[in-house]
Write a protein that holds these residues in place. Sequence first.
Motif, PDB file in Angstrom:
ATOM      1  N   THR A  50      -0.994   4.876 -11.360  1.00 50.64           N
ATOM      2  CA  THR A  50      -1.774   3.844 -10.696  1.00 50.64           C
ATOM      3  C   THR A  50      -1.465   2.497 -11.336  1.00 50.64           C
ATOM      4  O   THR A  50      -0.850   2.428 -12.402  1.00 50.64           O
ATOM      5  N   GLY A  89       4.603  10.928   3.217  1.00 51.72           N
ATOM      6  CA  GLY A  89       4.368   9.782   2.348  1.00 51.72           C
ATOM      7  C   GLY A  89       4.496   8.511   3.170  1.00 51.72           C
ATOM      8  O   GLY A  89       5.256   8.461   4.148  1.00 51.72           O
ATOM      9  N   GLU A  90       3.755   7.495   2.807  1.00 50.66           N
ATOM     10  CA  GLU A  90       3.732   6.278   3.620  1.00 50.66           C
ATOM     11  C   GLU A  90       3.647   5.054   2.720  1.00 50.66           C
ATOM     12  O   GLU A  90       2.925   5.044   1.720  1.00 50.66           O
ATOM     13  N   GLU A  96       0.859  -1.186   0.000  1.00 47.35           N
ATOM     14  CA  GLU A  96       0.000   0.000   0.000  1.00 47.35           C
ATOM     15  C   GLU A  96       0.896   1.237   0.000  1.00 47.35           C
ATOM     16  O   GLU A  96       1.819   1.347   0.806  1.00 47.35           O
ATOM     17  N   GLU A 149      -0.783   8.779  -5.580  1.00 44.15           N
ATOM     18  CA  GLU A 149      -1.587   9.369  -4.511  1.00 44.15           C
ATOM     19  C   GLU A 149      -2.016   8.292  -3.523  1.00 44.15           C
ATOM     20  O   GLU A 149      -1.801   8.415  -2.322  1.00 44.15           O
ATOM     21  N   ARG A 150      -2.603   7.255  -4.014  1.00 47.35           N
ATOM     22  CA  ARG A 150      -2.979   6.127  -3.170  1.00 47.35           C
ATOM     23  C   ARG A 150      -3.082   4.888  -4.048  1.00 47.35           C
ATOM     24  O   ARG A 150      -3.707   4.916  -5.104  1.00 47.35           O
ATOM     25  N   THR A 153      -0.441  11.597 -11.926  1.00 50.65           N
ATOM     26  CA  THR A 153      -0.487  10.497 -10.962  1.00 50.65           C
ATOM     27  C   THR A 153      -0.284   9.185 -11.693  1.00 50.65           C
ATOM     28  O   THR A 153      -0.509   9.076 -12.901  1.00 50.65           O
ATOM     29  N   GLU A 178      -3.124   0.386  -3.664  1.00 52.72           N
ATOM     30  CA  GLU A 178      -3.025  -0.845  -2.884  1.00 52.72           C
ATOM     31  C   GLU A 178      -2.991  -2.028  -3.850  1.00 52.72           C
ATOM     32  O   GLU A 178      -3.859  -2.149  -4.721  1.00 52.72           O
ATOM     33  N   ARG A 185       0.920   5.554  -0.193  1.00 48.82           N
ATOM     34  CA  ARG A 185       0.164   6.806  -0.053  1.00 48.82           C
ATOM     35  C   ARG A 185       1.120   7.979  -0.237  1.00 48.82           C
ATOM     36  O   ARG A 185       2.135   8.087   0.456  1.00 48.82           O
ATOM     37  N   ASP A 186       0.804   8.832  -1.179  1.00 50.54           N
ATOM     38  CA  ASP A 186       1.512  10.103  -1.367  1.00 50.54           C
ATOM     39  C   ASP A 186       3.019   9.930  -1.525  1.00 50.54           C
ATOM     40  O   ASP A 186       3.821  10.595  -0.864  1.00 50.54           O
TER      41      ASP A 186
END
Length: 549
Positions: free
Chosen positions: A513, A62-63, A6, A14-15, A511, A17, A8-9
């Motif tokens: 994905t 960010g994670e 997962e 952006e997100r 972005t 999973e 994030r940022d």
Amino acid sequence: MLRGLEIRDMLIIERLELAFHPGLNVLTGETGAGKSILLDALGFVLGWRGRADLVRQGAQTGEVTAWFDLDEAHPARAVLREAGLPESDELLLRRVNTADGRKTAWVNDRRASGEVLRALSEVLLELHGQHDDRGLLNTRGHRDILDSFGGHAPLLQDTRAGWAGLRAAEKALRAAEEAIDAVRAEEDFLRHAVSELDKLDPQPGEEETLDSQRRMMQASEKIAGDVGRAQAALGYEGAEGALSDALRWLEGVADRAEGQLEEPIAALGRALNELGDAASGVERCLDVLTFNPAELESCEERLFAIRGLARKHGVEPDALADFADSLRARLAQLDDGDADIERLQADWRVAEQEFATAADALSAARRAAAERLDTAVRAELAPLKMERAVFTTQISDDTPGPEGQDAVAFTVATNPGAPAGPLNKIASGGELSRFLLALKVCLTEGQQGITMIFDEIDRGVGGATADAVGRRLAALAEDGQVLVVTHSPQVAALGAHHWRVEKQVEDGMTTSTVVPLLPEERVDEIARMLSGDRITPEARSAAQALLSG
């Protein structure tokens, strides 16, 4: 096994999973779509050192979170135990990066250091590519790779212990030789100083005693007269006689005094005893005060000699005896030095032999492991359409050290009779990819629970060769998990699970994905990889043919 990721940022994500599966997982997409970002994010959560500007523009933090399945025997459990972290069948890693560069990590919801993350990554993932950072293209790491392949840890431990023993023996011998040289340089001084000290033989406390005697003798002339007069006053012609007469007179009449004189008589008896003690002490004092003038001269000479010797050597007078002992010890070191040097030389020869024995055993094991590795790599090269290529592990003499006495280098020759050379100088791009794949397959054989990631390992190959690479990756994934970032339709078609990485621009913001592909979507993606942006019926037909095997 990697089960999920997962993000994030992070960078342009952006997100996102993702859920990964056993077998061959393939990620495809146009150049620049963000496939490398996934690897950057995965490397970040595993503590790998990489780019610093990971936080997405405009975000504060960010994670990245990654989770893995661990069986009971997975080596990651040992890492967790050593770090004092909780164990479970699922390993959860989470790492946060702030916009100003601060990083914080958690392992199973416990704070952990980047060092722990990197230790875990060593047993969780293997990342391979043309720009491999694990040492395949760097000859300085080839010896470690060969030792890992050969399982040489016990032999390495013996060799390191032998080297440490040899270095310690060398250090002890060198120190003894330097010490003897230093003593030999001042031998004349030491022998003279010891002779001088032995002749005087000063004793602890003697200086204070001599000083007291000297002062007493110097004062005797002044006090001897008064002490003599006191002796006379205390004697029979003085106080003793008077008290004796008084006692005699009282005792003569005591029986008629009805007991009234018993106490005075007893007191006089005690007084006579005390008076006798005083007289004896005065007499002894007179004996001391009565001396030959030569005694004073002798006392002063010895006192001044002790003090002078103490000043000469910069020690206290009471320390002269210990100082003399220290000088004697240094002379004994010189006198016994040859025997000590011989003993230390014998110790050094024993240590040298022990190191040589351990290093020779390690060298023999390396040569045997090199033959096995060469054979294994040749077997892997054949199905990769490189049956005429030659891979050789060269072992040559090196300066002895804690890792032994061998230099190790992987060399290749792409055609029989061609000169061999380093991997990255001899092989072309496509050949290098296949060499790396073959070598990595051999090196990771037998490792359990490791997810292997191949980053464009198929770059520079196509057609039947790309198909051969894909089939080797698929075979490798049958017993584990393989993730492949690829531009090859032949490789992508062999995947058990397929994702497409896409880049989008909305409201001026880019972005990226990742989209899991259904079977019919896979046809279009592989057709795109075959024909480009315009998917033709022919490309779709070719894609279906690839997917059907």
